[in-house]
Design an enzyme around this catalytic site. Sequence first.
Site, short mmCIF file in Angstrom:
data_model
loop_
_atom_site.label_atom_id
_atom_site.label_comp_id
_atom_site.label_asym_id
_atom_site.label_seq_id
_atom_site.Cartn_x
_atom_site.Cartn_y
_atom_site.Cartn_z
N ASP A 315 0.79 -1.14 -0.02
CA ASP A 315 -0.14 -0.13 0.07
C ASP A 315 0.64 1.13 0.08
OD1 ASP A 315 -2.34 -1.46 -0.01
OD2 ASP A 315 -2.68 -1.57 2.34
N ARG A 387 -4.81 7.24 -1.48
CA ARG A 387 -3.44 7.30 -1.33
C ARG A 387 -2.67 8.02 -2.40
NH1 ARG A 387 -3.35 3.84 3.23
NH2 ARG A 387 -4.31 1.76 2.62
C1 S3P Z 1 -5.27 -5.76 3.09
C2 S3P Z 1 -4.56 -6.33 1.96
C3 S3P Z 1 -4.10 -5.96 1.06
C4 S3P Z 1 -3.93 -4.39 1.07
C5 S3P Z 1 -5.24 -3.83 1.52
C6 S3P Z 1 -5.44 -4.37 2.98
C7 S3P Z 1 -6.06 -6.34 4.23
O1 S3P Z 1 -4.74 -6.37 -0.17
O2 S3P Z 1 -3.51 -3.86 -0.31
O3 S3P Z 1 -5.03 -2.58 1.74
O4 S3P Z 1 -6.44 -5.89 5.05
O5 S3P Z 1 -5.93 -7.63 4.06
P1 S3P Z 1 -4.52 -7.61 -1.03
O6 S3P Z 1 -4.86 -8.75 -0.10
O7 S3P Z 1 -5.31 -7.22 -2.35
O8 S3P Z 1 -3.05 -7.53 -1.45
#
Ligand code: S3P
Length: 430
Positions: A315, A387
């Site tokens: 992120d 973001r």
């Molecule tokens: C998250 C996992 C990530 C991240 C998102 C939050 C989570 O996504 O980018 O902001 O809380 O499990 P992905 O699982 O799609 O990589």
Amino acid sequence: MHWTAHAGTPLQGVLGIPGDKSVSHRSVMFAALADGISTIDGFLEGEDTRATAAIFECLGVRIETPSPSRRVVHGVGIDGLQPGAAPLDCGNAGTGMRLLAGLLAAQRFDSVLIGDASLSKRPMRRVTVPLAKMGARIDTEEGGTPPLRIHGGQPLVGIDHTLEVASAQVKSALLLAGLYAHGETVVREPHPTRDYTERMLSAFGVEIEFSPGFARLRGGQRLRATDVAVPADFSSAAFFLVAASIVPGSELRLRQVGLNPRRTGLLTALRMMGADITEERSGMHGGEPVADLRVRYAPLHGIEVPEALVPDMIDEFPALFIAAACAEGPTVVRGAAELRVKESDRLGVMAAGLRTLGLQVDETPDGATIHPGAMHGGQIASQHDHRIAMAFAVAAQRATGELLIRDVETVATSFPGFAELARAAGFGLV
Ligand code: S3P
């Protein structure tokens, strides 16, 4: 809503960062499913996490807000959710929708999950396909996008599944369905991702075995209410880490930020670039490592971001791109194709924004090379991505002209109060 952002003063102060988004989503979900009453402290008052709480209220869970950032959740037990009367609106939140897909696929009733314009374009087959292997029935739009029409009442069976993309959301969806499945559910990951689901299920009394890249649980277990303390969100702190690193004369202290190793890839990358960030008052908060982060201006140099770091900073690329833009020498990002399916296509949108400010960015399908240089002003389309908007507010602190950053209302999904906090620290931001 737009921001006009320009160079301010050196950044100074001690800042409190709001609660972690990932932990806040899960805390309300698991507390809702538990037997008994759970209290959540440090809950993120963001639109994403409030949408999740509102969905559980629609599903019959009583949730009180005695004071801001505090929730008292009256758990209904693993089989106690009631059907929602209308489609359940996840807002902008991929985490909300994907985790709920796993949970609601296992209920005896049907549900429909909807989201905003950005979420409605995001890929959902990554959860619906493995959930179907467990016996779930979920319809998507033709392109695999929301709404998700979930047909309840399906008996689920545990699977042993290896994820195609490293995704904590997909892992978590399968583990939540696995709580209701016959037998064991095992999830294996190509690269370890954040393990909040595993840690928190364990805190709620579920027997779950996990190690980086691996999780296994048995269906038919109950959750026991517990109190949750949410740490400050590293992903929100990231914008201030970069801002203080690039504005000469800055020194900020960010109070008690969550430093789960699956989240702090940006800290490693910034330190490789020469950033001056120290950890003080290290401790534990709600089972998570935390520390005050003290960050001082330091000249940065470009790096090749190690591919192994990508999941741990998934992120943080909008913030990293701005650090790279202000460094000496190019920065190369590879192995980050996932960025194309976040709240926006973050590789494309960041590259376009930096080009608008006069920089050269070479894009590849799974990364980019950022060539630093002087940034002038211009208009930035944030593409309604929180973001991206915050990253360019940081960039403006080093630009020679004014930035007009468009469509910044989504900042409230993850970081309500960002603009006020940034201004208080010295940002030029209106
Ligand atoms: C998250 C996992 C990530 C991240 C998102 C939050 C989570 O996504 O980018 O902001 O809380 O499990 P992905 O699982 O799609 O990589």
